[in-house]
Scaffold this motif. Structure first.
Motif, PDB file in Angstrom:
ATOM      1  N   GLY A  58      -0.006  33.701   8.963  1.00  0.00           N
ATOM      2  CA  GLY A  58      -0.414  32.363   9.376  1.00  0.00           C
ATOM      3  C   GLY A  58      -0.833  32.310  10.834  1.00  0.00           C
ATOM      4  O   GLY A  58      -1.783  31.613  11.205  1.00  0.00           O
ATOM      5  N   GLY A  59      -0.121  33.054  11.682  1.00  0.00           N
ATOM      6  CA  GLY A  59      -0.493  33.107  13.090  1.00  0.00           C
ATOM      7  C   GLY A  59      -1.839  33.779  13.297  1.00  0.00           C
ATOM      8  O   GLY A  59      -2.658  33.342  14.112  1.00  0.00           O
ATOM      9  N   LEU A  60      -2.095  34.842  12.548  1.00  0.00           N
ATOM     10  CA  LEU A  60      -3.365  35.560  12.657  1.00  0.00           C
ATOM     11  C   LEU A  60      -4.532  34.666  12.245  1.00  0.00           C
ATOM     12  O   LEU A  60      -5.550  34.580  12.950  1.00  0.00           O
ATOM     13  CB  LEU A  60      -3.319  36.807  11.774  1.00  0.00           C
ATOM     14  CG  LEU A  60      -4.619  37.606  11.671  1.00  0.00           C
ATOM     15  CD1 LEU A  60      -4.940  38.262  13.002  1.00  0.00           C
ATOM     16  CD2 LEU A  60      -4.517  38.649  10.560  1.00  0.00           C
ATOM     17  N   LEU A  61      -4.407  33.973  11.114  1.00  0.00           N
ATOM     18  CA  LEU A  61      -5.490  33.111  10.627  1.00  0.00           C
ATOM     19  C   LEU A  61      -5.748  31.951  11.574  1.00  0.00           C
ATOM     20  O   LEU A  61      -6.897  31.526  11.767  1.00  0.00           O
ATOM     21  CB  LEU A  61      -5.153  32.599   9.220  1.00  0.00           C
ATOM     22  CG  LEU A  61      -5.133  33.657   8.115  1.00  0.00           C
ATOM     23  CD1 LEU A  61      -4.665  33.048   6.803  1.00  0.00           C
ATOM     24  CD2 LEU A  61      -6.511  34.285   7.942  1.00  0.00           C
ATOM     25  N   ALA A  62      -4.677  31.422  12.177  1.00  0.00           N
ATOM     26  CA  ALA A  62      -4.858  30.330  13.141  1.00  0.00           C
ATOM     27  C   ALA A  62      -5.539  30.830  14.407  1.00  0.00           C
ATOM     28  O   ALA A  62      -6.424  30.163  14.953  1.00  0.00           O
ATOM     29  CB  ALA A  62      -3.507  29.703  13.477  1.00  0.00           C
ATOM     30  N   ASP A  63      -5.123  32.002  14.887  1.00  0.00           N
ATOM     31  CA  ASP A  63      -5.715  32.578  16.098  1.00  0.00           C
ATOM     32  C   ASP A  63      -7.214  32.853  15.931  1.00  0.00           C
ATOM     33  O   ASP A  63      -8.007  32.655  16.852  1.00  0.00           O
ATOM     34  CB  ASP A  63      -5.023  33.908  16.444  1.00  0.00           C
ATOM     35  CG  ASP A  63      -3.799  33.715  17.329  1.00  0.00           C
ATOM     36  OD1 ASP A  63      -3.726  32.694  18.032  1.00  0.00           O
ATOM     37  OD2 ASP A  63      -2.919  34.593  17.307  1.00  0.00           O
ATOM     38  N   ARG A  64      -7.608  33.318  14.755  1.00  0.00           N
ATOM     39  CA  ARG A  64      -8.972  33.821  14.584  1.00  0.00           C
ATOM     40  C   ARG A  64      -9.909  32.824  13.873  1.00  0.00           C
ATOM     41  O   ARG A  64     -11.107  32.821  14.155  1.00  0.00           O
ATOM     42  CB  ARG A  64      -8.944  35.110  13.749  1.00  0.00           C
ATOM     43  CG  ARG A  64      -8.035  36.197  14.306  1.00  0.00           C
ATOM     44  CD  ARG A  64      -8.678  36.990  15.422  1.00  0.00           C
ATOM     45  NE  ARG A  64      -7.799  38.077  15.850  1.00  0.00           N
ATOM     46  CZ  ARG A  64      -7.753  39.267  15.271  1.00  0.00           C
ATOM     47  NH1 ARG A  64      -8.530  39.542  14.233  1.00  0.00           N
ATOM     48  NH2 ARG A  64      -6.931  40.203  15.727  1.00  0.00           N
TER      49      ARG A  64
END
Length: 546
Positions: free
Chosen positions: A69-75
């Protein structure tokens, strides 16, 4: 503008109450999950070890998904959109738990696990971004402490709601209340989104960063494949159960991914990432001990703690659903032997059982209610509110204490606070060991004050570690991967949470229950020593990049 508003951005209030309601739902569900799984009347009727294993696996997975979830939000998504997606999924999952049966149970837990992955790392990252300006930067630790207090206001209130709903109406209504709380939080978030819009900034990735598609292919897919192989293909249980094997082995690709971030980083980013990974590894122990409040300590409250209250107080508490009625009817409860282990064979039960309810196991028979009568006890889940109560009470005091030290140049560094948090957490386990040593818990109840005292001590440790850790990730992470590194913090939480279930499932293996707590104490002391050994190195990196 007031003095407080000058120190903290308006968005703090938005995120404070959003997280308060989200944690209301989360901790309401968590406070009753193990009890629901073990209850044969309206619940799932599972043995204690199996229930603890499910809770531990859930706690592990619910903090593993923030990596993705953090990766998808960051990118791709941005933080606000990810929070909304996660909140909706979690709310639906809580409502789904109101439906009886295994299909609803597994589906609902899956929705909550995925939803938390989108919600949890990104609301913490948004908060950190609000404090990125020079005006607010020096108040970031205090901001995270206040944010953490909001979490625990929700965690405190929810257990009284859970007790009332499950005692008055049943398990389903209690789980539905968690879902309603989640959607109230989302409504508040949408109302205040204008105050956090400027903090929702997607940072451009470096050329060396792995694209999202490759992360899904080379990291997330292997997690599923390795986890499935560990569950179905490995003969026997290497780490205690199929779920534990699947979880721990499934985490390996994610751990390798975070190591690869460090390996491929440039010189500046490498120092920051290495410091965070070192802290992540050590704080696994904290979560393994702390999260036993949902398993072993809930079991201690249910079975070994004196939950009877004076008759004069009962009429005050009963309308609020805080009292749990128990009786001696044999068919009402699982069958337990002298060591409180579930028995499947009825004939064996008739020979070995001490009582039909685990609460009566160590209660003299002359204190049992007469046949046909019921005994009113404080509901077990109410004890889950002791920790958040102390957080709400002690947070302002701790913030003031560190501010006092800061004015004199004696405030501990961030890694020192984490080290002291681990040390104090270890002391809380000694309180429980003393509860066992000063009471023969096979023949008598321990005073509730032992459990309350342990929660008070661990709360001080938690306040020194958990909100400070969130602040540390926000301050030290390379800006383009802040939410991804926040996912790394939750990965360590995830592994620790799963290990808490593993440790708790071994409870019945200890004839002297004090040794259970001594093992937890030793783990905390070793982890604290590890942090203190690295403190100079960590402090130098933090000072350079915060």
């Amino acid at each position: 503008m007031s003095k407080r508003e000058a120190k903290h951005p308006k968005g703090l209030r938005v995120l404070f109450f959003t997280e308060m309601w989200e944690r209301f739902g989360y901790y309401l569900m968590l406070g009753i999950l193990a009890l629901y799984l073990m209850d044969p009347k309206g619940g799932m009727g599972l043995p204690k070890a199996e229930a603890y294993d499910i809770v531990g696996t859930y706690l592990g997975l619910v903090y593993l998904t923030p990596f993705l979830g953090g990766l998808l939000a960051d990118r791709i998504l941005g933080y606000r959109k990810a929070i909304l997606i996660g909140g909706v999924l979690m709310g639906l999952g809580y409502l789904g738990l109101a439906i009886p049966g295994y299909t609803a149970l597994w589906t609902s837990l899956l929705l909550i696990i995925i939803g938390n992955g989108f919600f949890k790392p990104n609301i913490s990252t948004l908060l950190g971004n609000l404090y990125s300006s020079d005006q607010y930067k020096k108040y970031k630790d205090a901001g995270y402490n206040f944010f953490y207090m909001g979490i625990n206001i929700g965690a405190f209130v929810c257990n009284f709601v859970a007790a009332y709903m499950r005692n008055a109406y049943g398990w389903g209504y209690a789980f539905a209340a968690a879902g309603i709380g989640m959607f109230i939080g989302l409504a508040w978030f949408l109302y205040g989104t204008r105050h956090i819009k400027e903090a929702d900034v997607i940072k451009p990735a470096n050329e060396a960063d792995m694209p999202v598609s490759k992360v899904l292919l080379y990291v997330f897919l292997p997690v599923l494949v390795v986890g499935a192989l560990a569950w179905f293909a490995i003969p026997g249980n290497i780490l205690g159960s199929d779920s534990t094997d699947a979880f721990i082995f499934g985490c390996v690709p994610v751990v390798i991914f975070y190591f690869s971030l460090w390996w491929k980083a440039d010189k500046n980013d490498k120092k920051q990432i290495s410091a965070l990974l070192a802290v992540f590894a050590v704080v696994i122990v904290f979560w393994a001990v702390f999260k036993q409040n949902a398993t072993a300590l809930t079991g201690f409250a249910e079975t070994y703690t004196d939950r009877q209250i004076p008759a004069k107080i009962q009429p005050v508490l009963k309308p609020f659903g805080m009292l749990q009625e128990v009786d001696t009817k044999v068919d009402s409860f699982p069958k337990y032997d002298a060591y409180f282990r579930p028995l499947k064979d009825v004939e064996e039960y008739k020979i070995k059982v001490l009582s039909p309810n685990p609460y009566f196991q160590n209660l003299p028979k002359d204190q049992w209610p007469a046949e046909g009568q019921k005994l009113d006890l404080i509901s077990t889940e109410v004890f889950q509110s002791v920790n958040p109560f102390f957080i709400v009470l002690l947070t302002p005091l701790l913030v003031a204490f560190f501010a006092f030290l800061r004015t004199r140049g004696k405030e501990p560094s961030t890694p020192a606070k984490i080290g002291w948090g681990l040390f104090i957490t270890g002391l809380s386990t000694l309180v429980m060991a003393a509860a066992v040593n000063f009471n023969d818990i096979t023949t008598m109840k321990a005073s509730a004050w032992w459990l309350i005292g342990s929660y008070m001590v661990v709360t001080v440790g938690e306040l020194c570690l958990s909100p400070i850790g969130l602040s540390l990730v926000s301050k030290v992470s390379p800006v383009r991967i802040t939410s991804l590194m926040m996912g790394g913090w939750f990965l360590s939480t995830s592994i620790g949470n799963k290990l808490s279930g593993v440790l708790a499932s071994m409870w019945d293996n200890y004839d002297n229950k004090a040794y259970f707590f001594y093992v937890n104490f030793a783990a905390c002391m070793l982890a604290a020593l590890a942090i203190f050994a690295m403190i100079k190195w960590l402090r130098n990196i933090i000072n350079q990049h915060s």
